[in-house]
Design a protein around this motif. Structure first.
Motif, PDB file in Angstrom:
ATOM      1  N   TYR A   1      -3.434  -7.778  -1.390  1.00  0.00           N
ATOM      2  CA  TYR A   1      -4.032  -7.909  -0.061  1.00  0.00           C
ATOM      3  C   TYR A   1      -5.236  -8.864  -0.062  1.00  0.00           C
ATOM      4  O   TYR A   1      -5.969  -8.941   0.922  1.00  0.00           O
ATOM      5  CB  TYR A   1      -4.458  -6.537   0.465  1.00  0.00           C
TER       6      TYR A   1
ATOM      7  N   TRP B   1       0.850  -1.203   0.000  1.00  0.00           N
ATOM      8  CA  TRP B   1       0.000   0.000   0.000  1.00  0.00           C
ATOM      9  C   TRP B   1       0.884   1.250   0.000  1.00  0.00           C
ATOM     10  O   TRP B   1       1.982   1.236   0.543  1.00  0.00           O
ATOM     11  CB  TRP B   1      -0.906  -0.025   1.228  1.00  0.00           C
ATOM     12  N   THR B   2       0.346   2.300  -0.615  1.00  0.00           N
ATOM     13  CA  THR B   2       1.175   3.492  -0.810  1.00  0.00           C
ATOM     14  C   THR B   2       1.228   4.405   0.410  1.00  0.00           C
ATOM     15  O   THR B   2       2.114   5.247   0.504  1.00  0.00           O
ATOM     16  CB  THR B   2       0.625   4.319  -1.992  1.00  0.00           C
ATOM     17  N   LYS B   3       0.253   4.267   1.297  1.00  0.00           N
ATOM     18  CA  LYS B   3       0.221   5.188   2.438  1.00  0.00           C
ATOM     19  C   LYS B   3       0.172   4.387   3.739  1.00  0.00           C
ATOM     20  O   LYS B   3      -0.904   4.025   4.213  1.00  0.00           O
ATOM     21  CB  LYS B   3      -0.990   6.109   2.334  1.00  0.00           C
ATOM     22  N   ILE B   4       1.362   4.098   4.253  1.00  0.00           N
ATOM     23  CA  ILE B   4       1.463   3.337   5.501  1.00  0.00           C
ATOM     24  C   ILE B   4       2.270   4.167   6.501  1.00  0.00           C
ATOM     25  O   ILE B   4       3.345   4.678   6.180  1.00  0.00           O
ATOM     26  CB  ILE B   4       2.167   1.979   5.263  1.00  0.00           C
ATOM     27  N   ILE B   5       1.714   4.310   7.688  1.00  0.00           N
ATOM     28  CA  ILE B   5       2.437   4.988   8.767  1.00  0.00           C
ATOM     29  C   ILE B   5       3.099   3.910   9.618  1.00  0.00           C
ATOM     30  O   ILE B   5       2.433   2.967  10.054  1.00  0.00           O
ATOM     31  CB  ILE B   5       1.479   5.811   9.640  1.00  0.00           C
TER      32      ILE B   5
ATOM     33  N   ASN C   1      -4.705  -3.389   9.845  1.00  0.00           N
ATOM     34  CA  ASN C   1      -4.161  -2.633  10.975  1.00  0.00           C
ATOM     35  C   ASN C   1      -4.559  -3.216  12.328  1.00  0.00           C
ATOM     36  O   ASN C   1      -3.913  -2.931  13.336  1.00  0.00           O
ATOM     37  CB  ASN C   1      -4.643  -1.177  10.941  1.00  0.00           C
TER      38      ASN C   1
ATOM     39  N   ILE D   1      -2.602  -3.511  -5.944  1.00  0.00           N
ATOM     40  CA  ILE D   1      -2.446  -3.525  -4.490  1.00  0.00           C
ATOM     41  C   ILE D   1      -3.591  -4.301  -3.852  1.00  0.00           C
ATOM     42  O   ILE D   1      -3.385  -5.122  -2.957  1.00  0.00           O
ATOM     43  CB  ILE D   1      -2.394  -2.085  -3.936  1.00  0.00           C
TER      44      ILE D   1
ATOM     45  N   MET E   1       2.005  -0.767  11.629  1.00  0.00           N
ATOM     46  CA  MET E   1       2.121  -0.397  10.215  1.00  0.00           C
ATOM     47  C   MET E   1       0.712  -0.064   9.744  1.00  0.00           C
ATOM     48  O   MET E   1      -0.029  -0.925   9.269  1.00  0.00           O
ATOM     49  CB  MET E   1       2.745  -1.543   9.428  1.00  0.00           C
ATOM     50  N   LEU E   2       0.348   1.191   9.932  1.00  0.00           N
ATOM     51  CA  LEU E   2      -1.044   1.606   9.758  1.00  0.00           C
ATOM     52  C   LEU E   2      -1.321   2.011   8.309  1.00  0.00           C
ATOM     53  O   LEU E   2      -0.800   3.015   7.823  1.00  0.00           O
ATOM     54  CB  LEU E   2      -1.361   2.765  10.704  1.00  0.00           C
TER      55      LEU E   2
ATOM     56  N   VAL F   1       7.191   7.376  15.521  1.00  0.00           N
ATOM     57  CA  VAL F   1       7.039   7.367  14.067  1.00  0.00           C
ATOM     58  C   VAL F   1       8.393   7.188  13.389  1.00  0.00           C
ATOM     59  O   VAL F   1       9.386   7.831  13.767  1.00  0.00           O
ATOM     60  CB  VAL F   1       6.395   8.691  13.580  1.00  0.00           C
ATOM     61  N   ILE F   2       8.439   6.309  12.399  1.00  0.00           N
ATOM     62  CA  ILE F   2       9.671   6.094  11.625  1.00  0.00           C
ATOM     63  C   ILE F   2       9.481   6.685  10.233  1.00  0.00           C
ATOM     64  O   ILE F   2       8.494   6.380   9.554  1.00  0.00           O
ATOM     65  CB  ILE F   2       9.989   4.583  11.484  1.00  0.00           C
ATOM     66  N   ASP F   3      10.399   7.524   9.803  1.00  0.00           N
ATOM     67  CA  ASP F   3      10.297   8.106   8.465  1.00  0.00           C
ATOM     68  C   ASP F   3      10.638   7.081   7.397  1.00  0.00           C
ATOM     69  O   ASP F   3      11.478   6.193   7.610  1.00  0.00           O
ATOM     70  CB  ASP F   3      11.238   9.309   8.339  1.00  0.00           C
ATOM     71  N   GLU F   4       9.992   7.248   6.256  1.00  0.00           N
ATOM     72  CA  GLU F   4      10.129   6.266   5.180  1.00  0.00           C
ATOM     73  C   GLU F   4      11.595   6.067   4.763  1.00  0.00           C
ATOM     74  O   GLU F   4      12.020   4.948   4.483  1.00  0.00           O
ATOM     75  CB  GLU F   4       9.290   6.709   3.986  1.00  0.00           C
TER      76      GLU F   4
ATOM     77  N   LYS G   1       0.997  11.627   9.872  1.00  0.00           N
ATOM     78  CA  LYS G   1       1.429  10.484  10.682  1.00  0.00           C
ATOM     79  C   LYS G   1       1.660  10.861  12.142  1.00  0.00           C
ATOM     80  O   LYS G   1       1.693   9.992  13.003  1.00  0.00           O
ATOM     81  CB  LYS G   1       2.687   9.857  10.102  1.00  0.00           C
TER      82      LYS G   1
END
Lengths: 68, 718
Positions: free
Chosen positions: B295, A31-35, B522, B291, A61-62, A42-45, B564
């Motif tokens: 999944y 997925w393109t948008k994972i936090i 999640n 994608i 991994m949200l 928070v870890i930066d990409e 984030k």
């Protein structure tokens, strides 16, 4: 002995030197948008490749929502 | 195209002249009523109650529809209405995605109200022409068009016997007819349906916007629920609007600076982040195809599976590199820098009445790719674009068509129906040639096309009665609920999304709640109460867009870089604040996030009670087909055996050793069905409904929605 970390509150087998990037591959997360948060931090990409997780870490991994 | 000849066929039935009026804080404060049985046109006042409790858009649509119809009104009764309304923010050009209008009608598919949101220029032009909503009622004797001249304050109903019906033809004819020159074409927007909408229940409405670069009318669709079928049943060929002086400040906003500030911020995000995030500007909503497959969420072969190795053949880059033109004006309203309305230009058709012509195809969007592609086992991009084009011009909803065709293909492969029944068509998964012939039959009103056009709900009955099929099995595999076909996500592994589809007002459409990732991946909402909270917040929040004339995509298809670090990143708090600022900027109304959700909740409960008024809207109507919750067949189970066996062991402590697949399936099914019932209990409680799904009077009072007409419907059901 098997070592475990938690990814999204589910157990994942851990090994020495495991990085965030490794978890992406193991979980097949594309997925393109994972936090990413490790122990709520928070870890930066750009640091996924060099961020090593430790035995017992809590990794989130949200995946963010999308779509109409 | 001889426009003069078309004009000679016209006969004026009614002309109505009006003052253009003014727009104050996003409202014109009146609606336009057009009765095509009586050829009556009048202006109606927008009351303070309408603005306070229904806001606009879908709220105005449902309110107007309620008062125009009765508890016994059917979709094809003359009193059924088509109501189109943008909402107070609709038409601003400073914030992306602000050109939406909502269309409401009693649906031929569900027999309850349907609401469908749509882009294109009609909604904003309607407001700029002096109207907060257009309410069309009645049924004409012969084919007609309605023309709204927003420059001169004239509305006309005219018989129009010679115009085409298919959208890509009639939109060009009418644009040519009403525009004075090439530059004037952008001031015209046409609503039309198509020939297949006449012969099926799944007809849609195309709303046009003129593409000045490509020099062609393009379309956005009010797709769901068969409103195009109602349109053609009323013998309307088109509704045309003309407005010539679009400017950024026509809403007479209270505070333009705050709108500009929010808009600039989002434009910058789009510029810097979209290429790294969803690539909406390059490939539109189709970005997620591969994608979703990764999944296990992409419907494959009638939702049996969630992924397929051939999905790479229809990946976004295949479309981008081979079909979609880049760097053009692909926003469906002015000022939208997301510009996701992608297009295949110069596409040569290989089948049907327009074979050999080079056309512009609007899409393919994600739902079309998944529904008409992978769900039907079709992994050929060219084939999908051809289906996409014909669905659009014939006026057919690609979601209902795709899900219906996928159901037919599974029935064919399981020998529930055969070649004799389909009129010689071999409707196996992947057979593009024979399946598109069904689409052409729908346009011509003949053959198996007439059956498919009824949709899954009615086909289940037909196949049981005429082919001796097991009705229970058809209920399990037929992906419809309330009469509406599922949109294109596999929800088997997300209980919350099963509710996201099943506990909707209009039927299983993802626009209320798409919470698969929150739940399945999640693991953020593990308890029933957590899931119920998500199924309270997101449907209410997402309803809100449709009250104001906004598109949801700029909310969550690009996210701020600092999102984030927020406490609730799934809600995208900065974008929510943008919307509160924009609403304040236009209307002067200061909302907070709680009040925002309550505004939606009023309309949401109104719609639920509207369903109850029409004999539905209860717990029994929220039952879902088992395929949306788990594996119906042995093949489905065994294709994901490791997962299902693991769940039986871990969740139910069930020893799978030595058990047959059928035994394991039965245990899993019992568990999953009971989980769904528990979810319903939790969600109803959170929404303030009783155990039968009826809003309580206490909740209605709390919301300020204890209107006499609503209390009358629910008072004996408490």
């Amino acid at each position: 002995m098997i070592f475990i970390i938690k990814v999204n509150n589910r157990e994942l087998e851990w090994y020495e030197g495991m990085t965030i990037e490794d978890i992406f591959k193991i979980k097949n997360y594309t997925w393109t948008k994972i936090i990413v948060k490790v122990n709520k931090q928070v870890i930066d990409e750009e640091n996924y490749k060099i961020t090593i997780v430790n035995d017992g870490d809590d990794v989130q991994m949200l995946h963010l929502l999308a779509g109409g | 195209m001889d426009i003069n000849k078309l004009k000679e066929g016209r006969k004026l039935l009614k002309e109505f002249k009006y003052d253009l009026g003014s727009i104050e804080k996003g409202y014109t404060n009146r609606t336009l009523y057009v009765n095509i049985s009586e050829n009556k046109i009048e202006s109606k006042e927008v009351t303070p109650l309408m603005k306070e409790k229904f806001i606009g858009g879908k709220g105005f649509g449902l309110y107007t529809l309620w008062h125009g119809t009765t508890p016994s009104t059917k979709w094809n009764d003359p009193e059924n209405e088509i109501v189109i309304s943008g909402g107070p923010v609709c038409g601003i050009t400073q914030y992306p995605g602000a050109g939406k209008s909502l269309v409401c009608s009693i649906s031929p598919m569900t027999d309850i109200p349907i609401d469908s949101n749509v882009g294109g220029y009609f909604g904003p032009y309607l407001k700029f022409s002096g109207w907060d909503a257009l309410e069309v009622q009645g049924k004409a004797e012969n084919d007609i068009v309605v023309f709204i001249d927003g420059d001169n304050g004239v509305v006309r109903i005219e018989e129009a016997p010679l115009e085409a019906v298919d959208s890509h033809v009639i939109a060009e004819q009418l644009t040519e007819m009403y525009a004075e020159n090439e530059a004037d074409k952008r001031n015209i927007s046409v609503i039309s349906a198509g020939t297949a909408a006449e012969h099926s229940r799944m007809g849609l409405l195309n709303f046009s916007f003129y593409d000045v670069r490509r020099k062609v009318q393009r379309f956005k669709q009010a797709g769901r629920g068969g409103i195009g079928t109602v349109f053609r049943d009323k013998k309307i060929k088109a509704i045309i609007i003309k407005f010539s002086n679009v400017k950024g400040d026509l809403n007479n906003a209270v505070d333009k600076a705050i709108i500009n500030k929010a808009g600039l911020k989002l434009h910058k995000e789009m510029h810097y982040l979209d290429d790294k995030q969803n690539r909406m500007r390059q490939v539109g909503t189709a970005y997620s195809q591969e994608i979703m497959s990764a999944y296990d969420l992409l419907p494959v072969m009638n939702f049996q599976y969630g992924g397929h190795e051939d999905v790479k053949k229809i990946s976004p880059d295949v479309f981008k590199n081979n079909y979609l033109t880049q760097g053009m004006a692909d926003g469906c309203w002015y000022g939208c820098s997301m510009a996701c309305a992608k297009t295949a230009d110069g596409f040569e058709l290989l089948t049907g009445p327009y074979k050999g012509q080079k056309v512009t195809v609007d899409g393919a969007e994600y739902e079309t790719l998944a529904g008409c592609g992978s769900n039907c086992g079709i992994f050929d991009p060219r084939a999908i674009l051809e289906i996409n084009f014909y669905c659009d011009t014939y006026g057919i909803d690609t979601i209902s068509y795709g899900t219906s065709m996928a159901f037919v293909m599974e029935c064919y492969e399981r020998k529930i129906i055969n070649k004799e029944f389909t009129g010689g068509l071999e409707l196996k998964f992947g057979n593009f040639e024979d399946s598109i012939e069904v689409l052409h039959q729908m346009s011509r009103g003949e053959g198996f096309g007439l059956i498919l056009g009824q949709g899954v709900h009615r086909m289940k009955k037909i196949f049981a009665e005429k082919c001796g099929a097991d009705p229970d099995f058809l209920f399990d595999i037929g992906m419809e609920q309330k009469g509406l076909e599922y949109s294109e996500y596999v929800s088997k592994e997300s209980l919350a999304q099963q509710g996201g589809f099943g506990l909707t007002n209009k039927g299983p459409q993802h626009d209320e709640a798409w919470i698969i990732f929150m739940d399945m991946v999640n693991n953020q909402i593990p308890t029933f109460e957590d899931k119920a909270e998500a199924l309270y917040y997101f449907p209410m929040f997402r309803t809100w867009f449709g009250l104001y004339g906004l598109c949801k995509l700029p909310w969550n298809d690009v996210t701020p870089a600092n999102n984030k670090f927020t406490s609730e990143p799934a809600k995208i708090p900065e974008h929510v604040q943008n919307y509160l600022d924009v609403v304040y900027g236009v209307t002067g109304k200061k909302l907070n996030t709680t009040e925002m959700v309550r505004e939606s909740e009023r309309v949401y409960n109104f719609q639920r009670i509207f369903n109850i008024r029409l004999g539905k809207g209860l717990r029994a109507n929220d039952k879902i087909p088992y395929r949306s919750a788990g594996p119906v067949t042995k093949e489905e189970y065994e294709a994901r055996q490791e997962r299902f066996d693991g769940q039986l062991k871990e969740i139910l402590n069930y020893d799978v050793e030595g058990k047959t697949t059928e035994e394991k399936m039965a245990v899993l099914r019992k568990h999953r069905e009971s989980q769904y019932e528990k979810l319903i209990d939790a969600v109803y409680k959170r929404r303030g409904w009783n155990s039968n799904g009826v809003p309580t009077i206490e909740r209605l009072k709390d919301l300020g929605m204890d209107l006499p007409e609503l209390i009358e419907v629910v008072k004996d059901m408490q």
